[in-house]
Scaffold this motif. Structure first.
Motif, PDB file in Angstrom:
ATOM      1  N   THR A  50       0.729  -1.213  -0.028  1.00 24.80           N
ATOM      2  CA  THR A  50       0.130  -0.115   0.195  1.00 24.80           C
ATOM      3  C   THR A  50       0.776   1.334  -0.076  1.00 24.80           C
ATOM      4  OG1 THR A  50      -0.145   0.225   2.276  1.00 24.80           O
ATOM      5  CG2 THR A  50      -1.757  -1.424   1.072  1.00 24.80           C
ATOM      6  N   GLY A  51       2.100   1.100   0.463  1.00 28.27           N
ATOM      7  CA  GLY A  51       3.032   2.552   0.609  1.00 28.27           C
ATOM      8  C   GLY A  51       2.657   3.313   1.772  1.00 28.27           C
ATOM      9  N   ASP A  52       1.713   2.859   2.789  1.00 28.39           N
ATOM     10  CA  ASP A  52       1.461   3.542   3.922  1.00 28.39           C
ATOM     11  C   ASP A  52       2.230   3.314   5.127  1.00 28.39           C
ATOM     12  OD1 ASP A  52      -0.994   4.222   2.848  1.00 28.39           O
ATOM     13  OD2 ASP A  52      -2.086   2.617   3.616  1.00 28.39           O
ATOM     14  N   VAL A  53       2.612   4.154   5.977  1.00 29.83           N
ATOM     15  CA  VAL A  53       3.336   3.930   7.159  1.00 29.83           C
ATOM     16  C   VAL A  53       2.697   3.150   8.201  1.00 29.83           C
ATOM     17  CG1 VAL A  53       4.684   5.281   9.097  1.00 29.83           C
ATOM     18  CG2 VAL A  53       4.380   6.193   6.866  1.00 29.83           C
ATOM     19  N   VAL A  54       3.473   1.996   8.582  1.00 33.15           N
ATOM     20  CA  VAL A  54       2.949   1.153   9.468  1.00 33.15           C
ATOM     21  C   VAL A  54       3.288   1.578  10.927  1.00 33.15           C
ATOM     22  CG1 VAL A  54       3.024  -1.356  10.406  1.00 33.15           C
ATOM     23  CG2 VAL A  54       3.276  -0.704   7.762  1.00 33.15           C
ATOM     24  N   LYS A  55       4.570   2.313  11.066  1.00 36.16           N
ATOM     25  CA  LYS A  55       4.895   2.675  12.291  1.00 36.16           C
ATOM     26  C   LYS A  55       6.206   3.574  11.927  1.00 36.16           C
ATOM     27  CE  LYS A  55       5.188   0.887  17.063  1.00 36.16           C
ATOM     28  NZ  LYS A  55       5.188  -0.423  17.773  1.00 36.16           N
ATOM     29  N   GLU A  56       6.359   4.368  13.116  1.00 36.14           N
ATOM     30  CA  GLU A  56       7.617   5.446  12.865  1.00 36.14           C
ATOM     31  C   GLU A  56       8.016   5.926  14.248  1.00 36.14           C
ATOM     32  OE1 GLU A  56       8.229   9.885  11.108  1.00 36.14           O
ATOM     33  OE2 GLU A  56       6.483   9.110  10.785  1.00 36.14           O
ATOM     34  N   TRP A  57       9.327   6.122  14.253  1.00 37.86           N
ATOM     35  CA  TRP A  57      10.270   6.180  15.301  1.00 37.86           C
ATOM     36  C   TRP A  57      11.017   7.399  15.224  1.00 37.86           C
ATOM     37  CZ3 TRP A  57       9.840   1.692  12.992  1.00 37.86           C
ATOM     38  CH2 TRP A  57       9.311   0.446  13.626  1.00 37.86           C
ATOM     39  N   ARG A  58      11.574   8.008  16.204  1.00 35.48           N
ATOM     40  CA  ARG A  58      12.889   8.816  16.325  1.00 35.48           C
ATOM     41  C   ARG A  58      13.940   8.573  16.904  1.00 35.48           C
ATOM     42  NH1 ARG A  58      11.106  15.157  17.027  1.00 35.48           N
ATOM     43  NH2 ARG A  58      12.952  15.233  15.931  1.00 35.48           N
ATOM     44  N   VAL A  59      14.826   8.435  16.346  1.00 40.38           N
ATOM     45  CA  VAL A  59      16.362   7.902  17.075  1.00 40.38           C
ATOM     46  C   VAL A  59      16.546   9.066  18.094  1.00 40.38           C
ATOM     47  CG1 VAL A  59      16.831   6.355  15.025  1.00 40.38           C
ATOM     48  CG2 VAL A  59      17.980   8.733  15.294  1.00 40.38           C
ATOM     49  N   ALA A  60      17.365   8.782  19.058  1.00 41.84           N
ATOM     50  CA  ALA A  60      18.151   9.551  19.883  1.00 41.84           C
ATOM     51  C   ALA A  60      19.136  10.692  19.147  1.00 41.84           C
ATOM     52  CB  ALA A  60      18.808   8.929  20.962  1.00 41.84           C
ATOM     53  N   PRO A  61      18.782  11.936  19.555  1.00 38.48           N
ATOM     54  CA  PRO A  61      19.654  13.030  19.000  1.00 38.48           C
ATOM     55  C   PRO A  61      21.228  12.958  19.391  1.00 38.48           C
ATOM     56  CG  PRO A  61      18.337  13.854  20.942  1.00 38.48           C
ATOM     57  CD  PRO A  61      18.115  12.452  20.785  1.00 38.48           C
ATOM     58  N   SER A  62      21.949  13.570  18.415  1.00 42.23           N
ATOM     59  CA  SER A  62      23.290  13.663  18.842  1.00 42.23           C
ATOM     60  C   SER A  62      23.360  14.834  20.040  1.00 42.23           C
ATOM     61  CB  SER A  62      24.101  14.105  17.666  1.00 42.23           C
ATOM     62  OG  SER A  62      24.070  13.318  16.595  1.00 42.23           O
ATOM     63  N   ASN A  63      24.553  14.790  20.743  1.00 39.06           N
ATOM     64  CA  ASN A  63      25.041  15.553  21.625  1.00 39.06           C
ATOM     65  C   ASN A  63      25.534  16.887  21.035  1.00 39.06           C
ATOM     66  OD1 ASN A  63      24.074  13.980  24.030  1.00 39.06           O
ATOM     67  ND2 ASN A  63      25.891  12.956  23.880  1.00 39.06           N
ATOM     68  N   GLY A  64      25.358  18.074  21.588  1.00 44.00           N
ATOM     69  CA  GLY A  64      25.912  19.369  21.110  1.00 44.00           C
ATOM     70  C   GLY A  64      24.877  20.307  21.147  1.00 44.00           C
TER      71      GLY A  64
END
Length: 325
Positions: free
Chosen positions: A278-292
């Motif tokens: 279908t091309g639909d998003v099943v699940k989405e996450w955000r990884v931890a950011p860099s320090n700074g």
């Protein structure tokens, strides 16, 4: 892609996406594989190991099961590590690494180098290797793609692109190559003859291409909003990824073994699972950011679908695990 230019682009992309509605997520597990950050990474299909180009360090072959370094590699004895492209063969027997001018083939079992080669006429923008290290694909800034067989020394130059090549991938058996470039085109072609099998047209620069290891699907994505999954045999479209943003750039992509999902990594900390049909998003996450200093972000380089988990390695130097089932 030149690392400085790419990082500048990613920063601009992050600023552009600041207002995007992306949910904050917490991984099930997180650990550091490089305190100074990561230039590039790839995760093996089994999830047993990853290969990581570490900022201010070396190339680390990292055991994901033992959580330790198995081998440390360098392109040169002295000087700063600038390896920006890494690819593990589908059978996990060999690894290819590349900086702007040089590429190397490594034996995963022994940790020894198979060979080092230099590209003089143009800079390297992407690289891929087939099973048993039999074929290496090198995408170049002059628009050419070189297929090279280390054992025989045979090489073939694919001249189909009219501008810079941004992304390449090779089938596990080494017989087929997929390449995308600034000429708004992606080509599936034979590494035996250089003959074009399928042409995929985009409205903008093609920035990411991927071949499914089981020869079912192809993925091509441009620098704006056109990201397509294709039938590898017929060349016909299966689905287009659906997202509301005007722009979604992908830095990594991988199909699941069962053929149901496409996993992608992006700048701005984005990790997403898509339904192939279908091309639909099943699940989405955000990884931890860099320090700074702000804006804090991370580019997702290495990704894997292992059992019921998604695994990611980002420019922040973090290895993260996420449940998706």
């Amino acid at each position: 892609m030149n690392k400085t230019v790419f990082l500048l682009f990613c920063c601009l992309f992050v600023l552009f996406c600041t207002g995007c509605s992306i949910p904050e997520t917490e991984p099930d597990a997180i650990s550091s594989v490089s305190e100074s950050g990561v230039y590039s990474a790839d995760i093996s299909n089994s999830g047993d190991f990853a290969v990581i180009s570490r900022v201010n360090a070396d190339i680390s072959v990292w055991s994901l099961t033992q959580n330790k370094t198995l081998f440390s590699w360098r392109h040169q004895e002295k000087g700063r590590n600038i390896v920006a492209n890494i690819h593990i063969s589908a059978d996990e027997s060999h690894v290819v690494t590349a900086d702007n001018e040089n590429f190397a083939l490594w034996n995963k079992a022994s940790g020894d180098p198979v060979g080092f080669w230099r590209i003089d006429e143009s800079s390297i923008r992407d690289i891929a290797v087939s099973n048993r290290g039999r074929g290496i694909l090198v995408g170049k800034a002059n628009g050419n793609v070189m297929f090279f067989e280390p054992e025989t020394g045979r090489s073939l130059e694919f001249l189909g692109h009219e501008e810079k090549v941004n992304s390449v991938d090779i089938s596990p058996n080494g017989k087929y190559a997929l390449s995308g470039g600034n000429d708004y085109k992606a080509y599936l072609w034979s590494t035996e003859s250089g003959q074009i099998i399928h042409v995929f047209n985009h409205a903008n620069r093609v920035t990411k291409v991927v071949i499914d290891d089981q020869a079912r699907f192809l993925f091509t994505s441009d620098s704006q909003s056109d990201s397509q999954i294709w039938d590898a045999q017929t060349g016909k479209a299966i689905s287009q990824l659906h997202f509301i943003e005007r722009q979604w750039v992908f830095t990594s992509a991988k199909f699941s073994d069962d053929g149901k999902y496409l996993l992608t990594g992006s700048p701005a900390r984005r990790l997403a699972l898509w339904d192939v049909n279908t091309g639909d998003v099943v699940k989405e996450w955000r990884v931890a950011p860099s320090n700074g200093p702000a804006p804090q972000s991370a580019v997702v380089y290495g990704i894997g679908l292992i059992g019921n988990e998604v695994v990611s390695i980002s420019s922040s130097g973090n290895l993260e695990h996420w449940a998706y089932k």
